[in-house]
Design a protein around this motif. Structure first.
Motif, PDB file in Angstrom:
ATOM      1  N   VAL A 180       0.839  -1.196   0.000  1.00 46.30           N
ATOM      2  CA  VAL A 180       0.000   0.000   0.000  1.00 46.30           C
ATOM      3  C   VAL A 180       0.870   1.240   0.000  1.00 46.30           C
ATOM      4  N   SER A 198      -6.543  -1.210   2.833  1.00 49.53           N
ATOM      5  CA  SER A 198      -6.638   0.084   2.159  1.00 49.53           C
ATOM      6  C   SER A 198      -7.293   1.130   3.052  1.00 49.53           C
ATOM      7  N   GLY A 213      -4.649   1.944   5.486  1.00 50.62           N
ATOM      8  CA  GLY A 213      -4.273   3.164   4.769  1.00 50.62           C
ATOM      9  C   GLY A 213      -4.506   4.414   5.584  1.00 50.62           C
ATOM     10  N   GLU A 241      -8.138   9.614   1.705  1.00 50.28           N
ATOM     11  CA  GLU A 241      -8.080   8.173   1.952  1.00 50.28           C
ATOM     12  C   GLU A 241      -9.094   7.411   1.119  1.00 50.28           C
TER      13      GLU A 241
END
Length: 453
Positions: free
Chosen positions: A16, A46, A50, A201
């Protein structure tokens, strides 16, 4: 599921950060086998992972990275609320900093502020990235100051017993288809800039959804086309039956879809490529381009795939209903893609607004020279290249020339944008006039049926 991922030794979180292309390839491969698995990976790495990587400080990364990567810290992304989805700035959850206890107090002030549709929270989630309005004591110690939406890591369950922690309530919402010293500092000077960074995001999620949706479209195409090659029906008298893919009606259903699948493959691959560049360079222009392209492609690809799944099912006749052919599962699991990470209608409106903004910027300055230069540029383009679709040649070499195809798309985009701008200006002027000179009520002239209805 987590056990299987651990046994396979998959550790995608580093990708990522270091190589998003590899990460999206892993999610795409998992989704081709089981869409739910692909979604689960997306939420864990993610969204939850993330958000920690991109919104957290070094302290957060040092504390949580390994646990997220190893799946010891399953987590979720708690942004959407019962009353607020697309309008993130309207979130009602509040995080108030208490300088005495040196902690944030996260509060759900009403039922409308309940975090809703939070994947991975129901069973496995131990942590959540909770998005809330940050309230700080005012400078004069009277009242509080709203610093805008921020993300907070909130523990949900005890790491050993897996029981919900005090103050945390997790319920079924129905079947689906750093140390603080009291001083606020941020590298982003305004609420709008901080809000944009927070929403950033969602870009990675949109890239992943566009890529995964294309993968699902590939699977559906492969099933329908393979069936159409093997299935034989009718034919000349006393002759073998004909493969149904030889019929034009079947070709008209499947071949344009196959061509679109190739186009989506290359488009989403390009999106992943520039997203990877954005993550490494942080170039401001690239950030804007990726945001617009990811919003547009996510909306277009997922809508197209949703419709195509039904076409593929129909192309397989009664066999399309057989569970073994997966169309039912594919349709049910993919349908939410049109809402994940932003409703498709809202995303397309964002893209349109950005294009109109770029169009407007060509006239910035308000001088005659700016307008004249723009009109001269447009006229030169128009005179040198009239409609590139109807004029020009019809030979295969020309029609397959990438430059011609790009010119055709640019021409179409330019015309649509100009038409939309003119219409928006006229509408704005109409609204302005109505507001200045409001019409008199004329309800007495409306048929009673409509009034009662």
């Amino acid at each position: 599921m987590y056990g299987l991922i651990k046994e396979a030794g998959i550790r995608p979180l580093k990708y990522v950060v270091e190589d998003p292309g590899k990460y999206f390839a892993i999610v795409e491969a998992a989704g081709a086998v089981d869409i739910s698995l692909g979604i689960k990976l997306g939420v864990q790495y993610s969204l939850w992972g993330g958000s920690v990587i991109n919104l957290g400080t070094k302290k957060h990364k040092d504390k949580y990275f390994e646990g997220i990567d190893s799946l010891d810290y399953p987590g979720c992304f708690a942004m959407t609320e019962l009353h607020h989805g697309s309008n993130v700035q309207g979130l009602q959850t509040v995080a108030t900093f208490d300088p005495i206890t040196d902690e944030f107090i996260i509060n759900t002030p009403s039922d409308g502020a309940i975090k809703w549709w939070i994947g991975n929270a129901a069973v496995h989630g131990k942590f959540a990235s909770v998005f809330a309005k940050l309230m700080l004591p005012a400078q004069d110690a009277k009242g509080v100051s709203d610093m805008g939406v921020h993300a907070f890591i909130v523990p949900l369950r005890d790491l050993k017993t897996h029981q919900e922690l005090p103050g945390i309530e997790i319920h079924d919402c129905g079947h689906k288809m750093c140390p603080w010293d009291g001083k606020y500092t941020s590298s982003l000077p305004t609420i709008n800039k901080r809000f944009a960074a927070t929403l950033g995001e969602l870009v990675g999620g949109r890239v992943s959804l566009a890529s995964s949706s294309t993968s699902i479209l590939k699977v559906a195409n492969a099933i329908a086309i393979r069936y159409s090659l093997l299935r034989q029906q009718f034919g000349p008298p006393n002759q073998p039956e004909v493969s149904i893919l030889d019929y034009q009606s079947q070709q008209h259903k499947l071949m344009p879809m196959l061509a679109s699948t190739y186009a989506f493959h290359f488009a989403t691959s390009y999106l992943v490529e520039i997203y990877s560049q954005m993550k490494t360079t942080h170039a401001e222009q690239l950030v804007g381009d990726v945001h617009g392209l990811s919003a547009g492609l996510k909306a277009y690809v997922t809508s197209y795939t949703a419709k195509s799944l039904s076409v593929c099912r129909e192309a397989c006749g009664g066999h399309g209903y057989a569970a073994v052919n997966r169309f039912g599962i594919l349709r049910n699991d993919h349908d939410i893609f049109q809402t994940f990470e932003g409703d498709n209608t809202v995303l397309l409106q964002q893209v349109a607004a950005d294009l109109l903004k770029q169009y407007k910027q060509k006239f910035q300055g308000g001088t005659l020279a700016v307008t004249w230069n723009y009109l001269r540029e447009s006229m030169n383009t128009y005179l040198s290249q009239p409609n590139p679709v109807t004029a020009r040649w019809e030979g295969v070499e020309h029609l397959r020339d990438p430059k011609f195809q790009l010119d055709a798309f640019r021409y179409r985009t330019s015309r649509l944008l100009q038409k939309s701008h003119i219409e928006s200006v006229i509408l704005a002027k109409f609204i302005e006039t109505v507001e200045k000179y409001p019409p008199k009520p004329r309800l007495q002239n409306i048929p009673s049926f409509f009034i009662s209805f």
